[in-house]
Write an enzyme that holds these catalytic residues in place. Structure first.
Site, PDB file in Angstrom:
ATOM      1  N   ASP A 286      17.546  72.197  55.528  1.00  0.00           N
ATOM      2  CA  ASP A 286      16.697  71.251  54.823  1.00  0.00           C
ATOM      3  C   ASP A 286      15.860  72.074  53.829  1.00  0.00           C
ATOM      4  OD1 ASP A 286      15.054  68.183  55.905  1.00  0.00           O
ATOM      5  OD2 ASP A 286      15.378  69.046  53.918  1.00  0.00           O
ATOM      6  N   TRP A 287      15.114  71.377  52.994  1.00  0.00           N
ATOM      7  CA  TRP A 287      14.427  72.021  51.883  1.00  0.00           C
ATOM      8  C   TRP A 287      13.525  73.162  52.356  1.00  0.00           C
ATOM      9  CZ3 TRP A 287      13.930  69.953  46.596  1.00  0.00           C
ATOM     10  CH2 TRP A 287      13.121  70.739  45.798  1.00  0.00           C
TER      11      TRP A 287
END
Ligand code: GLC
Length: 745
Positions: A286-287
């Site tokens: 994820d980011w």
């Protein structure tokens, strides 16, 4: 001559035998990947594992890096996200074609519930229990997004969620692993279509792996602390269903599980996903979640974070730059083998070949197709049907609804009546060059439906938040002039979604006070509740005449709400998540254990609160219709089954009202005595059937050992001999028919 005959014969054989042909295709992909990898330098390989966001509409904390274009041209970037439209994606792809090996970029985007045509938020769609409709919704999203240059959506989000304080509940399919698994597969099928490489297909991404919905306190990004048994039995099934449905990618999650961040969790990514489940796609972080392991305290620095993530099976690094900055050093230091990196690169290149990007990097950059698909008149119609199916009728006192189209005067009141973009909910896509004029507001929907014959009055009444009641008088004034009041209240659309946890899930501001003064006029009031999660609204639930939970319904919100208000669509949705009476009851869900002191024990001290019951305001599986349904004639073809046997279950459902409608028939089972305590009920099947007024249909289910199985104390997946209660319900607590059967050795 013979060689030509032999070649012809081989080609005939290949095309005649699909398996041989497929293997020859697969060998082609494998061989083509090999041929590219043989040419790649270590730096170019590491580049494929590196993903940047475009700077336009970031969905996370952006590292300002004006050097991205140079890195793309040097083959140091494998994928971009948040760049949309054929112009922008073509521009980035042209930069990639300047690299030495011309390896095309993958373009990813959060196409969660539509691209240009916005569909209801996923939690709303899940209340339709209509798998085909949800597949079609994802199909339209993929058709439009792929026409907009996007190869890959970061969806479906398949996190089970039982805590409505968590804002991301809006993104998933509610609290139940069975329903959530069916929906996960349906959405993967919709996004990916028949096969990757078809022009209107795109890669799906099962996220967030794993157990992100169980964050402590409902606080986004917080820790998750749970038994392995609960993880396996409740939180992983939708991910396994997505993998079995052929999802191309996974995204790991921000949270730690029992102290181990998911991004660096090899038990999840290598042992379970790539090992037991045999997943052949790739995992993206994820980011920034690779680098966030330093903040988690499970890595001393980005060097260690990169080591932890790559060894744990995270193939691509979204935006943290740890892979770009440290993988080469880790290899040079002998800490990471090139084989690990090669495996990740292979997984990513395989998808680029399957998508056809090596054959034509600009395949999805067709401006003409983009205009055609983004303006396809069929798409809004499908969005409206999906929205119709997502609206939950929670209350309908005196059968106020449906309203007559001959109603003389209607007062439409509330802060969301004329809102436009609010209807898109969180995780909508801002498409380049497209404004919001195509979104049908709730007011516009009412005008479209009855504006020609009914006098429509409007007052905002109040804001969504704040204590200002100065608009109440005007609202009361027009209410007194009306035959019926429609009040549209709720959250703002950005009060649910990522980083939108709420400690208090009441309807904000003075909106329920506005309802009070409107009810005091003696007029019937229909309340529309707009939200991305279950809210607490006891006053409204106890006093409004009728209530529709309208979530965030997307582009066609106004038309769909009007369809239901005036009976052009008979609401059929049922809740996929429990609605608490109080935030103090959370976590609250239907498939709970009975405990040794259940509340049914009467006066004996029991598991209830001293100030509130344990029961929800609205239970999982609840939803009303304009008609009524009778369940009868439950039959089991046997009441004992062996491990290999099956039980055929049938019942009759009759429409006993005056409207045609659809009913979601739910089958629950309870293992009455297991080696460990089992839930008081578990959803194991459901059927959605359409019935005309007066019509009856037979509904059939099959029970096999799989439906009786669970993880025992040793984490073995077993079905234990003994008695099971079978319950057929119109909801998880509205059990209409039941029976008992026995599993014998
Ligand atoms: C966000 C979200 C994730 C999304 C990603 C890219 O932080 O957690 O769901 O896909 O970043 O936007």
């Amino acid at each position: 001559m013979n060689a030509k005959i032999n070649t012809a014969l081989l080609l005939i054989l290949l095309f005649l035998n699909p398996i041989l042909f497929a293997q020859s295709q697969q060998k082609t992909v494998d061989q083509r990947v090999d041929s590219v990898m043989r040419l790649m330098t270590p730096e170019e390989k590491i580049g494929q594992l590196n993903q940047y966001s475009d700077d336009w509409t970031a969905t996370g904390p952006v590292t300002v890096d004006n050097d991205k274009t140079r890195q793309v041209r040097n083959g140091q970037v494998g994928s971009m996200l948040n760049c949309k439209g054929t112009d922008r994606t073509r521009w980035w792809q042209e930069a990639a074609m300047k690299s030495r090996l011309k390896i095309p970029l993958l373009f990813g985007q959060d196409v969660v519930h539509g691209y240009k045509t916005t569909f209801p938020i996923p939690l709303a769609e899940s209340c339709s229990w209509d798998l085909d409709a949800m597949t079609l919704s994802a199909r339209i999203a993929a058709t439009e997004a792929s026409a907009g240059g996007i190869h890959w959506t970061f969806a479906p989000m398949v996190d089970i969620a039982r805590d409505p304080r968590w804002g991301r509940m809006m993104e998933g399919a509610g609290e139940d692993p069975y329903l959530g698994s069916m929906i996960a597969a349906a959405r993967v099928k919709g996004f990916q279509g028949n096969k990757l490489g078809d022009i209107n297909s795109m890669m799906a991404c099962a996220k967030h792996f794993a157990a992100y919905g169980a964050v402590i306190g409902g606080r986004d990004y917080n820790s998750v602390d749970m038994s392995e048994r609960l993880l396996l039995e409740v939180y992983l099934p939708p991910f396994k269903a997505a993998a079995e449905a052929g999802v191309a990618t996974f995204m790991n999650s921000f949270n730690d599980i029992n102290g181990v961040p998911a991004t660096g969790n090899s038990y999840l990514q290598r042992d379970i996903l790539k090992g037991q489940w045999g997943f052949k796609g790739f995992v993206v972080s994820d980011w920034g979640s690779v680098g966030e392991m330093v903040s988690h305290g499970s890595a001393k620095n980005d060097y260690e974070a990169a080591f932890s993530a790559i060894t744990a099976g995270c193939d691509m690094d979204m935006e943290s730059r740890c892979y770009k900055n440290y993988l080469a050093q880790l290899v040079a230091d002998g800490k990471v083998s090139m084989a690990l990196i090669d495996d990740a690169v292979r997984r990513i290149l395989e998808k680029k070949f399957e998508l056809g990007l090596f054959d034509d990097p600009f395949k999805y950059c067709d401006a003409e197709r983009e205009q055609k698909e983004l303006n396809n008149p069929e798409h809004p119609k499908i969005a409206r049907e999906m929205a119709d199916r997502s609206i939950v009728l929670l209350k309908n006192q005196n059968n106020l609804l449906p309203l007559s189209k001959n109603t003389k005067t209607i007062a439409f009141i509330g802060p969301l009546v004329k809102a436009v973009k609010q209807n898109k909910g969180f995780w909508d896509v801002e498409v380049p060059g497209v404004d919001s004029s195509y979104i049908v507001s709730q007011w516009a929907g009412l005008v479209n439906k009855v504006g020609a014959t009914t006098k429509l009055l409007y007052a905002k009444g109040c804001e969504i938040e704040g204590s200002d009641k100065s608009g109440f008088d005007e609202a009361v004034r027009i209410a007194k002039q009306s035959d019926v009041v429609i009040l549209s209240i709720g959250e703002r659309r950005d009060m649910s979604g990522e980083a939108r946890s709420r400690s208090n899930i009441d309807i904000p501001g003075v909106q329920e006070d506005l309802l009070k003064v409107l009810l005091a006029t003696g007029k019937p009031v229909v309340v529309l509740i707009n939200a991305g999660r279950p809210l607490v609204f006891n006053y409204t639930a106890d006093n409004a005449t009728a209530i529709l939970y309208t979530w965030w319904l997307g582009s066609e919100a106004g038309n769909a709400i009007a369809d239901v208000l005036f009976g052009d669509f008979n609401p059929s949705a049922k809740l996929s998540v429990t609605f608490p009476q109080s935030v103090g009851q959370i976590p609250i869900y239907y498939s709970h254990l009975n405990t040794g002191r259940p509340v049914t024990n009467g006066d004996v001290p029991n598991t209830s609160y001293i100030d509130l019951s344990i029961y929800p305001k609205f239970e999982f599986g609840f939803g009303l219709s304009f008609t009524t349904f009778k369940y009868s004639d439950l039959k089991l073809n046997k009441n004992k089954i062996s491990n290999t046997g099956e039980i055929e279950v049938s019942l009759t459902v009759s429409n006993t009202g005056k409207y045609a409608g659809e009913e979601i028939v739910q089958l629950y089972l309870r293992d009455l005595a297991g080696s460990i305590s089992r839930p008081v009920k578990d959803l194991k099947d459901f059927a959605k059937i359409a019935l005309n007024a007066g019509e009856s249909k037979i509904v059939r289910f099959t029970i096999d050992k799989e439906k009786l199985s669970f993880y025992n104390q040793k984490l073995q997946w077993v079905a234990e001999p003994g008695e099971f209660e079978l319950m057929i319900g119109a909801s998880s607590s509205d059990i209409r028919l039941n029976s008992v059967f026995e599993l014998v050795n």
